[in-house]
Design an enzyme around this catalytic site. Structure first.
Site, mmCIF file in Angstrom:
data_model
loop_
_atom_site.group_PDB
_atom_site.id
_atom_site.type_symbol
_atom_site.label_atom_id
_atom_site.label_comp_id
_atom_site.label_asym_id
_atom_site.label_seq_id
_atom_site.Cartn_x
_atom_site.Cartn_y
_atom_site.Cartn_z
ATOM 1 N N CYS A 2 0.826 -1.197 0.000
ATOM 2 C CA CYS A 2 0.000 0.000 0.000
ATOM 3 C C CYS A 2 0.866 1.255 0.000
ATOM 4 C CB CYS A 2 -0.852 -0.020 1.259
ATOM 5 S SG CYS A 2 -1.679 -1.591 1.484
ATOM 6 N N ARG A 54 2.882 1.679 -7.296
ATOM 7 C CA ARG A 54 2.910 0.509 -6.404
ATOM 8 C C ARG A 54 1.660 -0.343 -6.579
ATOM 9 N NH1 ARG A 54 6.221 1.970 -1.706
ATOM 10 N NH2 ARG A 54 4.969 0.632 -0.388
ATOM 11 N N TRP A 63 -3.594 -2.006 -1.347
ATOM 12 C CA TRP A 63 -3.411 -3.201 -2.182
ATOM 13 C C TRP A 63 -3.976 -4.333 -1.335
ATOM 14 C CZ3 TRP A 63 -1.649 -4.575 -6.999
ATOM 15 C CH2 TRP A 63 -1.291 -5.888 -7.202
ATOM 16 N N ASN A 88 0.257 -0.482 6.122
ATOM 17 C CA ASN A 88 0.762 -1.323 5.040
ATOM 18 C C ASN A 88 1.372 -2.535 5.727
ATOM 19 O OD1 ASN A 88 1.798 -2.436 2.726
ATOM 20 N ND2 ASN A 88 3.573 -1.077 2.619
ATOM 21 N N GLY A 89 0.984 -3.735 5.310
ATOM 22 C CA GLY A 89 1.553 -4.948 5.913
ATOM 23 C C GLY A 89 0.453 -5.929 6.258
ATOM 24 N N GLU A 123 12.413 -21.464 -17.015
ATOM 25 C CA GLU A 123 12.147 -20.092 -16.557
ATOM 26 C C GLU A 123 13.321 -19.181 -16.886
ATOM 27 O OE1 GLU A 123 9.734 -18.457 -15.796
ATOM 28 O OE2 GLU A 123 10.546 -16.686 -14.808
ATOM 29 N N LYS A 168 12.935 -15.828 -19.210
ATOM 30 C CA LYS A 168 13.384 -14.493 -18.771
ATOM 31 C C LYS A 168 14.287 -13.864 -19.817
ATOM 32 C CE LYS A 168 11.097 -13.476 -16.123
ATOM 33 N NZ LYS A 168 10.121 -14.494 -16.169
ATOM 34 N N GLU A 211 12.352 -13.070 -23.241
ATOM 35 C CA GLU A 211 11.273 -12.065 -23.237
ATOM 36 C C GLU A 211 11.784 -10.647 -23.001
ATOM 37 O OE1 GLU A 211 8.222 -12.014 -20.222
ATOM 38 O OE2 GLU A 211 9.481 -13.137 -18.843
ATOM 39 N N HIS A 229 19.129 -36.289 -27.209
ATOM 40 C CA HIS A 229 18.008 -36.591 -28.119
ATOM 41 C C HIS A 229 17.759 -35.448 -29.093
ATOM 42 C CE1 HIS A 229 17.243 -40.113 -25.676
ATOM 43 N NE2 HIS A 229 17.400 -39.347 -24.615
ATOM 44 N N LYS A 253 1.795 -6.938 -19.366
ATOM 45 C CA LYS A 253 1.976 -7.496 -18.024
ATOM 46 C C LYS A 253 0.918 -8.556 -17.741
ATOM 47 C CE LYS A 253 3.612 -8.228 -14.018
ATOM 48 N NZ LYS A 253 4.804 -9.114 -13.964
HETATM 49 C C1 AGP Z 1 6.539 -13.907 -17.397
HETATM 50 O O1 AGP Z 1 7.715 -13.154 -17.180
HETATM 51 C C2 AGP Z 1 5.621 -13.257 -18.391
HETATM 52 N N1 AGP Z 1 5.308 -11.927 -18.023
HETATM 53 C C3 AGP Z 1 4.394 -14.121 -18.684
HETATM 54 O O2 AGP Z 1 4.835 -15.371 -19.098
HETATM 55 C C4 AGP Z 1 3.433 -14.342 -17.498
HETATM 56 O O3 AGP Z 1 4.030 -15.180 -16.531
HETATM 57 C C5 AGP Z 1 2.164 -15.008 -18.023
HETATM 58 O O4 AGP Z 1 1.548 -14.129 -18.943
HETATM 59 C C6 AGP Z 1 1.161 -15.362 -16.905
HETATM 60 O O5 AGP Z 1 0.731 -14.194 -16.294
HETATM 61 P P1 AGP Z 1 -0.085 -14.326 -14.906
HETATM 62 O O6 AGP Z 1 0.868 -14.927 -13.906
HETATM 63 O O7 AGP Z 1 -0.505 -12.944 -14.559
HETATM 64 O O8 AGP Z 1 -1.251 -15.242 -15.157
#
Ligand code: AGP
Length: 624
Positions: free
Chosen positions: A2, A27, A74, A100-101, A497, A501, A504, A520, A619
């Site tokens: 928050c 935030r 939040w 906040n917390g 993962e 990272k 992307e 393989h 996002k």
């Molecule tokens: C991950 O870095 C990406 N931004 C993307 O793969 C993300 O994890 C995916 O779109 C799922 O989003 P969510 O966790 O909000 O469902």
């Protein structure tokens, strides 16, 4: 996380509080409110949604006064609503609190206060603080007789101090009482609070950007500290009431830097917030191991845990990788058959689910279209849904039967980092409780895992010390066009993962592979221009990973190996060795992912990419 703003001085408080909250908008929040001391009493204005709604309300019903508090919420406990928006008041409506917390023991405190006749207006944990302070003031004044004017500030301070002695959890608190006009009391444990020292005016905030246009002279509160704030300045105390001498510093950042806490990008700030994200997501969920913690935290009763025949995880992207890690845990520790699938595949393949399947959805935003559709399909198929989500009140948690929230605070960078680690911690906690409830772990084994989970924040802090080494490695390879990531068992998803990272945010083609799959096909990719990141931390398959590394090495690969401190068997076999603190294989993805996040960040930064807003990405993917 928050937003908190406070002001006491000669100017009208409302515009300063609103401006401060706007500076903290990054935030993330779902509701907002102000409390201002007007003609000797405290007046509130609160609204759901964006600050523009609060602004509109204030234009219709302005608040006049020179002392006040502002808050953007939040949601963690209690859905986003006006009643749950801060500030919260006590029964007298003379005392207001913003927070906040997380107050861990708010349920028991609320019960005691209700037994004393206190009446609550919200579902929040915060509101109990206002009533607890009121209760202490009543005790101090022997039944509520008014204090002499010059006694009111010290009595308020003492009442807050006594109240905090009963509170367990994380808090950044600001308190205003109409009987102590001009004074703000602040207190901090685990959530940030900073005082801004102006000329005949004083500010309080959860983060510097809120008042940076008015003063750069600040004092950060430390855990266990309280502050008594007036327009003339501030005094600091510890929770024993002893005075604490603190020296102001001058902030050099510009406002943009300040919003990122001094980091160049939100992503780097969020990578470094991971220890706190883990602490907040673990808080209050590991003890006691047996009686109903998950029922309190997620609504999942022991009966429901015993009824589960198998688990189907649905998620996308990074959240899918967290689900893949959880599959290893849920099967090897809780002994529950577990399937994991990208939601976009699950939703269209006409799946067959048995009646006692538990469908677990993993999502930072809780709004991802494919995951939401997969959840709705699973519900139509008659199964219960458990949501692991970072956004209270989002569409997916609203559709779920059980909610185990990650408490990482808003994640601004498109590339998910602290939310991923929060998801892993939440899923590890779920695994632990399922294993105990179903008799697959005894007390001793469970306590060993709990001990290690409690060490995770510091283990991540140790991993963050690799930042400089990752920068140096990135300088060597940021022009590469292909990267390969390999790992086994729980670190196969970690490899996936790490590759995600990198691709992307740096736009470098990167693939994650099960190390055992190299022969393989992928080994054909090996050449001196394709760096291979090998996750070779201690595990039951370490020797296998070692031979995969030697195979790649024999074909001229550049090797970046992640190992544990003390490991020497890769010396001379890898071009770069990154050493992490020793942690069990079970929890190793939570620590191993940190250098991979840092590598992706620095590679993208060196390539001049828009780290926080990579091309073509959003996002939250709320469309198919
Ligand atoms: C991950 O870095 C990406 N931004 C993307 O793969 C993300 O994890 C995916 O779109 C799922 O989003 P969510 O966790 O909000 O469902």
């Amino acid at each position: 996380m928050c937003g908190i703003v406070g002001y006491t001085g000669p100017k009208e408080a409302t515009p300063l509080l609103l401006e401060g909250l706007k500076r903290l908008e990054y935030r993330g929040y779902d509701s907002a409110g102000l409390a201002v001391l007007t003609n000797g009493h405290v007046e509130l204005r609160r609204s759901v949604g964006k600050l523009a709604n609060l602004d509109t309300l204030l234009k219709k019903e302005p608040l006049k006064g020179t002392v006040g508090l502002g808050h953007t919420r939040w949601a963690t406990h209690g859905r986003p609503s006006e009643e749950n928006a801060h500030p919260h008041t006590d029964c007298s409506k003379k005392l207001v609190v913003i927070h906040n917390g997380i107050i861990e023991n708010y349920v028991e405190l609320k019960g005691k206060l209700m037994d004393k006749g206190h009446v609550f207006a919200s579902e929040t944990d915060t509101e109990i603080v206002a009533h607890l302070i009121e209760d202490k003031l009543s005790g101090l004044s022997k039944g509520g007789a008014p204090f002499a004017p010059d006694f009111r500030e010290p009595m308020l301070f003492e009442a807050v101090r006594q109240a905090l002695a009963e509170v367990r959890g994380a808090y950044a608190l600001a308190i205003l009482w109409s009987d102590a006009p001009g004074t703000l009391i602040a207190a901090k444990t685990a959530s940030p609070l900073v005082v801004g020292l102006g000329k005949d005016e004083t500010f309080l905030a959860s983060d510097v950007p809120a008042f940076l246009d008015h003063t750069r002279k600040v004092v950060f509160l430390e855990d266990g500290e309280m502050a008594v704030i007036s327009s003339k300045g501030v005094s600091f105390f510890n929770l024993d009431g002893k005075k604490v001498e603190k020296t102001p510093i001058t902030i050099q950042w510009d406002r943009t830097m300040a919003e990122k806490g001094g980091y160049r990008h939100f992503m780097l700030k969020e990578i470094h917030e991971q220890p706190i994200a883990v602490e907040d997501t673990l808080r209050g969920r590991l003890f006691p191991l047996r009686d109903g913690v998950l029922e309190k935290e997620a609504g999942l009763s022991k009966e429901a845990m015993l009824a589960i025949s198998n688990i189907q995880i649905v998620a996308c992207g990074t959240a899918f990788h967290a689900g893949l890690v959880a599959k290893y845990w849920l099967e090897s520790i809780a002994r529950i058959p577990t399937q994991v699938e990208t939601a976009s595949e699950f939703r269209y393949r006409e799946p067959i689910l048995s009646a006692n399947t538990l469908c677990i959805s993993v999502s930072q935003s809780g709004e991802t279209a494919d995951t939401l559709a997969a959840v709705r399909l699973a519900k139509q198929l008659g199964v219960k849904i458990l949501s692991v989500c970072n956004t209270v009140g989002a569409a997916i948690p609203r559709a779920a039967d059980y909610n185990l929230y990650t408490l990482c605070g808003p994640e601004c960078g498109v590339a998910s980092t602290k939310a991923f680690v929060g998801q892993l911690v939440a899923l590890a906690t779920l695994t632990l409780h399922l294993a105990i409830a179903r008799g697959k772990l005894d007390e001793k084994e469970a306590m060993a895992l709990v001990d290690e989970m409690l060490r995770l924040p510091n283990l991540i802090r140790a991993a963050l010390k690799l930042d400089g080494q990752m920068r140096e490695i990135s300088k060597k390879y940021f022009k590469a066009e292909h990267f390969l990531y390999i790992g086994r068992n729980v670190n196969y998803p970690t490899a996936l993962e790490g590759a995600l990272k990198l691709k992307e945010i740096s736009y470098i083609h990167a693939e994650g592979y099960a190390a055992g799959e190299m022969k393989h096909g992928p080994i054909a990719l090996i050449d001196p221009d394709v760096p291979v990141v090998a996750i070779a931390t201690q595990s039951k398959t370490f020797e296998k990973v070692l031979s995969n590394i030697e195979e790649a090495r024999a074909r001229g690969a550049i090797l970046i190996a992640i190992v544990n401190e003390g490991e020497t068997r890769l010396d001379g076999k890898a071009d770069h060795i990154l050493r992490l603190p020793v942690v069990s294989e079970f929890l190793s993805p939570i620590v191993n992912v940190v250098p991979l996040q840092l590598l992706a960040y620095h590679m993208a930064d060196l390539r001049g990419c828009d780290v926080d807003q990579p091309r073509n990405l959003a996002k939250s993917v709320t469309v198919e």
